[in-house]
Design an enzyme around this catalytic site. Sequence first.
Site, PDB file in Angstrom:
ATOM      1  N   SER A 126      39.556   3.021 -38.896  1.00 63.57           N
ATOM      2  CA  SER A 126      38.855   1.749 -38.724  1.00 63.57           C
ATOM      3  C   SER A 126      37.438   1.778 -39.270  1.00 63.57           C
ATOM      4  O   SER A 126      36.930   0.767 -39.736  1.00 63.57           O
ATOM      5  CB  SER A 126      38.851   1.345 -37.252  1.00 63.57           C
ATOM      6  OG  SER A 126      38.236   2.358 -36.485  1.00 63.57           O
ATOM      7  N   LYS A 135      40.148  15.717 -34.706  1.00 64.61           N
ATOM      8  CA  LYS A 135      41.124  15.053 -35.571  1.00 64.61           C
ATOM      9  C   LYS A 135      41.191  15.697 -36.944  1.00 64.61           C
ATOM     10  O   LYS A 135      41.829  15.180 -37.853  1.00 64.61           O
ATOM     11  CB  LYS A 135      40.763  13.570 -35.698  1.00 64.61           C
ATOM     12  CG  LYS A 135      40.726  12.872 -34.342  1.00 64.61           C
ATOM     13  CD  LYS A 135      40.110  11.522 -34.443  1.00 64.61           C
ATOM     14  CE  LYS A 135      39.854  10.959 -33.056  1.00 64.61           C
ATOM     15  NZ  LYS A 135      39.094   9.720 -33.105  1.00 64.61           N
ATOM     16  N   CYS A 147      31.157   0.625 -36.419  1.00 69.48           N
ATOM     17  CA  CYS A 147      32.552   0.482 -35.990  1.00 69.48           C
ATOM     18  C   CYS A 147      32.689   0.815 -34.507  1.00 69.48           C
ATOM     19  O   CYS A 147      32.355   1.925 -34.084  1.00 69.48           O
ATOM     20  CB  CYS A 147      33.444   1.405 -36.814  1.00 69.48           C
ATOM     21  SG  CYS A 147      35.172   1.374 -36.292  1.00 69.48           S
ATOM     22  N   GLY A 163      42.888  15.772 -41.992  1.00 75.91           N
ATOM     23  CA  GLY A 163      42.352  14.896 -40.962  1.00 75.91           C
ATOM     24  C   GLY A 163      43.229  13.672 -40.825  1.00 75.91           C
ATOM     25  O   GLY A 163      43.797  13.207 -41.817  1.00 75.91           O
ATOM     26  N   THR A 201      39.962   5.508 -35.527  1.00 76.47           N
ATOM     27  CA  THR A 201      39.049   6.614 -35.787  1.00 76.47           C
ATOM     28  C   THR A 201      38.385   6.435 -37.132  1.00 76.47           C
ATOM     29  O   THR A 201      38.609   5.449 -37.822  1.00 76.47           O
ATOM     30  CB  THR A 201      39.820   7.946 -35.765  1.00 76.47           C
ATOM     31  OG1 THR A 201      38.900   9.002 -35.636  1.00 76.47           O
ATOM     32  CG2 THR A 201      40.661   8.140 -36.998  1.00 76.47           C
ATOM     33  N   THR A 256      34.617   4.067 -33.504  1.00 73.24           N
ATOM     34  CA  THR A 256      34.092   5.320 -34.042  1.00 73.24           C
ATOM     35  C   THR A 256      32.884   5.734 -33.225  1.00 73.24           C
ATOM     36  O   THR A 256      32.034   4.908 -32.926  1.00 73.24           O
ATOM     37  CB  THR A 256      33.674   5.125 -35.522  1.00 73.24           C
ATOM     38  OG1 THR A 256      34.797   4.676 -36.271  1.00 73.24           O
ATOM     39  CG2 THR A 256      33.155   6.420 -36.123  1.00 73.24           C
TER      40      THR A 256
END
Length: 181
Positions: A134, A43, A169, A55, A11, A172
């Site tokens: 990530s 999250k 990413c 988070g 994430t 994401t």
Amino acid sequence: MTSTPSRIHATTILAVRRDQRTVLAGDGQVTLGAVVVKRGARKIRRLYNGKVLAGFAGSAADSFALFARFEAKLDEYRGNLERSAVELAKDWRVDRALRRLEAMLIVADPRSMYLLSGTGDLIEPDEGIIGIGSGGAFAQAAAKALARATTLDARAIAESSMQVAAELCIYTNSSLTIEEL
């Protein structure tokens, strides 16, 4: 293969503080291996009567366990973010079950923000900007550049930076949850 906190592919969470505003932003993508299994996960949570934001990045089950532990610390220390974060970091270092958790947390209130990692690290960022997961480095770099070069507010910086992370990413997405204090 065991992943380390620096290699979490789960994430992106970004915290930005500017002009007495604190914003946490997180994407909604959940992956299982190379497959996207959910696009709209939340999250980021409000804790302690909405006065603290948290988070997570990492394993969802591990992160929920950490949320519960952190919330208990907030209750125990009457909302004192720094003390709660320090005590959770201590527990994380010595508790065998906690040490196996593969997750990271960013916690923030109007005055402070901290990154807590599975190695027991407790880090307060110098510039009021920190990213995990990530895509965390992408979002953090974009946020620092925007904070230095523009007059955008914290929310606009967080939104724009998360969009950059989503473009770079593969773990994401652009389905964002944004909470502000």
